[in-house]
Design a protein around this motif. Structure first.
Motif, PDB file in Angstrom:
ATOM      1  N   UNK A   1       0.844  -1.194   0.000  1.00 43.76           N
ATOM      2  CA  UNK A   1       0.000   0.000   0.000  1.00 43.76           C
ATOM      3  C   UNK A   1       0.883   1.249   0.000  1.00 43.76           C
ATOM      4  N   UNK A   2       0.256   2.372  -0.310  1.00 42.31           N
ATOM      5  CA  UNK A   2       0.978   3.639  -0.280  1.00 42.31           C
ATOM      6  C   UNK A   2       2.007   3.785  -1.383  1.00 42.31           C
ATOM      7  N   UNK A   3       1.671   3.388  -2.595  1.00 43.56           N
ATOM      8  CA  UNK A   3       2.602   3.500  -3.718  1.00 43.56           C
ATOM      9  C   UNK A   3       2.326   4.830  -4.426  1.00 43.56           C
ATOM     10  N   UNK A   4       3.384   5.605  -4.555  1.00 48.33           N
ATOM     11  CA  UNK A   4       3.269   6.914  -5.197  1.00 48.33           C
ATOM     12  C   UNK A   4       4.198   6.938  -6.399  1.00 48.33           C
ATOM     13  N   UNK A   5       3.626   7.230  -7.589  1.00 45.18           N
ATOM     14  CA  UNK A   5       4.413   7.292  -8.819  1.00 45.18           C
ATOM     15  C   UNK A   5       4.487   8.749  -9.251  1.00 45.18           C
ATOM     16  N   UNK A   6       5.716   9.285  -9.218  1.00 41.13           N
ATOM     17  CA  UNK A   6       5.934  10.656  -9.697  1.00 41.13           C
ATOM     18  C   UNK A   6       6.391  10.571 -11.141  1.00 41.13           C
ATOM     19  N   UNK A   7       5.689  11.324 -11.998  1.00 44.27           N
ATOM     20  CA  UNK A   7       5.940  11.228 -13.430  1.00 44.27           C
ATOM     21  C   UNK A   7       5.681  12.606 -14.057  1.00 44.27           C
ATOM     22  N   UNK A   8       6.419  12.916 -15.088  1.00 40.35           N
ATOM     23  CA  UNK A   8       6.294  14.226 -15.735  1.00 40.35           C
ATOM     24  C   UNK A   8       4.887  14.388 -16.319  1.00 40.35           C
ATOM     25  N   UNK A   9       4.283  15.580 -16.193  1.00 38.63           N
ATOM     26  CA  UNK A   9       2.932  15.805 -16.715  1.00 38.63           C
ATOM     27  C   UNK A   9       2.787  15.488 -18.214  1.00 38.63           C
ATOM     28  N   UNK A  10       3.806  15.796 -19.014  1.00 42.58           N
ATOM     29  CA  UNK A  10       3.748  15.479 -20.448  1.00 42.58           C
ATOM     30  C   UNK A  10       3.688  13.973 -20.673  1.00 42.58           C
ATOM     31  N   UNK A  11       4.395  13.229 -19.832  1.00 38.92           N
ATOM     32  CA  UNK A  11       4.393  11.765 -19.946  1.00 38.92           C
ATOM     33  C   UNK A  11       3.035  11.214 -19.548  1.00 38.92           C
ATOM     34  N   UNK A  12       2.417  11.812 -18.551  1.00 37.90           N
ATOM     35  CA  UNK A  12       1.068  11.388 -18.158  1.00 37.90           C
ATOM     36  C   UNK A  12       0.125  11.570 -19.339  1.00 37.90           C
ATOM     37  N   UNK A  13       0.227  12.712 -20.008  1.00 38.64           N
ATOM     38  CA  UNK A  13      -0.624  12.960 -21.187  1.00 38.64           C
ATOM     39  C   UNK A  13      -0.296  11.978 -22.308  1.00 38.64           C
ATOM     40  N   UNK A  14       0.995  11.712 -22.511  1.00 36.52           N
ATOM     41  CA  UNK A  14       1.428  10.799 -23.574  1.00 36.52           C
ATOM     42  C   UNK A  14       0.872   9.395 -23.345  1.00 36.52           C
ATOM     43  N   UNK A  15       0.892   8.945 -22.107  1.00 36.77           N
ATOM     44  CA  UNK A  15       0.425   7.591 -21.790  1.00 36.77           C
ATOM     45  C   UNK A  15      -1.092   7.497 -21.722  1.00 36.77           C
TER      46      UNK A  15
ATOM     47  N   UNK B   1       4.780  15.512 -11.803  1.00 34.67           N
ATOM     48  CA  UNK B   1       5.960  16.160 -11.219  1.00 34.67           C
ATOM     49  C   UNK B   1       6.865  16.619 -12.364  1.00 34.67           C
ATOM     50  N   UNK B   2       6.881  17.903 -12.624  1.00 33.25           N
ATOM     51  CA  UNK B   2       7.668  18.459 -13.728  1.00 33.25           C
ATOM     52  C   UNK B   2       9.174  18.332 -13.501  1.00 33.25           C
TER      53      UNK B   2
END
Length: 181
Positions: free
Chosen positions: A99-113, A134-135
Motif C-alpha cells: 500500500x501507499x505506492x506513489x508514482x511521480x511522473x512528468x505531466x507530459x508523460x502522463x498525457x502521452x500515456x 511532477x515536472x
C-alpha cells in the motif's frame, strides 16, 4: 618475421657502410646491436603511447556512446509511447509494498500515456497507487516511492549507472555531460 629481420639486417648494413666506411666486424656488430636496441625501445614506447592514447580516449568514447544512447532512447519513446508503459510496469513490479505506492511522473508523460496509465492505476488501485504529476522528473522515466523505499526509473539515473559501470571497469571517471531533461 624472417623477411623483416633480413630486410632490417640489409638496411642496417647499408647504414653501417654510410656511417663507417669499411667497418670492422666488431664495429658492424656494435652498430647493429645499437640499431636493434633503438628499434626495440621505439617499439616499446609506441606500445606505451598506444595504451595511453586508448586510456585517454576511453572516457570520451563512452561519453559519446551514452549520449548516442540517450538520443536514441528519446526518439524511440517519442515514436513508441508504449515503451514508457513498459518502464512504468517494470518499476511497479519491483515494488514489494502492498500500500501507499506513489508514482511521480512528468505531466507530459502522463498525457502521452493517457488511457494506458489510467489502466495501470486501476490495476494497482487496491495497493493505494497514486499518480503524481511532477515536472522535475524528466519526460522519460519516473520515480516510485513507498514507505519501504524508492525505485528510480529515470533515464538519466540509468545512464549514470551505465557510466559508473564503465568507470568501474576502466578505472576512469566518465563525464557524459548530463543531458536534457
Amino acid at each position: 618475421g624472417r623477411f623483416v629481420a633480413m630486410s632490417c639486417t640489409v638496411e642496417t648494413d647499408k647504414l653501417v657502410y654510410y656511417a663507417v666506411p669499411n667497418p670492422t666486424p666488431q664495429e658492424r656488430q656494435a652498430f647493429q646491436d645499437d640499431a636493434v636496441a633503438r628499434a626495440t625501445k621505439m617499439a616499446m614506447q609506441a606500445r606505451v603511447d598506444r595504451a595511453q592514447l586508448i586510456a585517454e580516449a576511453e572516457p570520451d568514447v563512452v561519453g559519446v556512446a551514452v549520449e548516442v544512447a540517450r538520443k536514441i532512447i528519446h526518439s524511440e519513446v517519442q515514436a513508441r509511447p508504449e515503451i514508457m508503459h513498459g518502464l512504468v510496469s517494470e518499476a511497479l513490479k519491483r515494488v514489494t509494498a502492498q500500500d501507499g505506492i506513489r508514482v511521480r511522473i512528468h505531466p507530459d508523460t502522463i498525457r502521452l500515456l493517457g488511457d494506458t496509465l489510467r489502466q495501470v492505476a486501476v490495476s494497482y488501485a487496491n495497493r493505494g497507487l497514486e499518480i503524481v504529476p511532477d515536472a522535475s522528473i524528466e519526460r522519460i522515466g519516473l520515480v516510485v516511492e513507498t514507505r519501504r523505499g524508492t525505485v528510480d526509473g529515470r533515464l538519466e539515473t540509468q545512464l549514470e549507472r551505465v557510466s559508473s559501470a564503465f568507470s568501474g571497469l576502466t578505472g576512469v571517471t566518465i563525464d557524459d555531460g548530463g543531458g536534457s531533461r
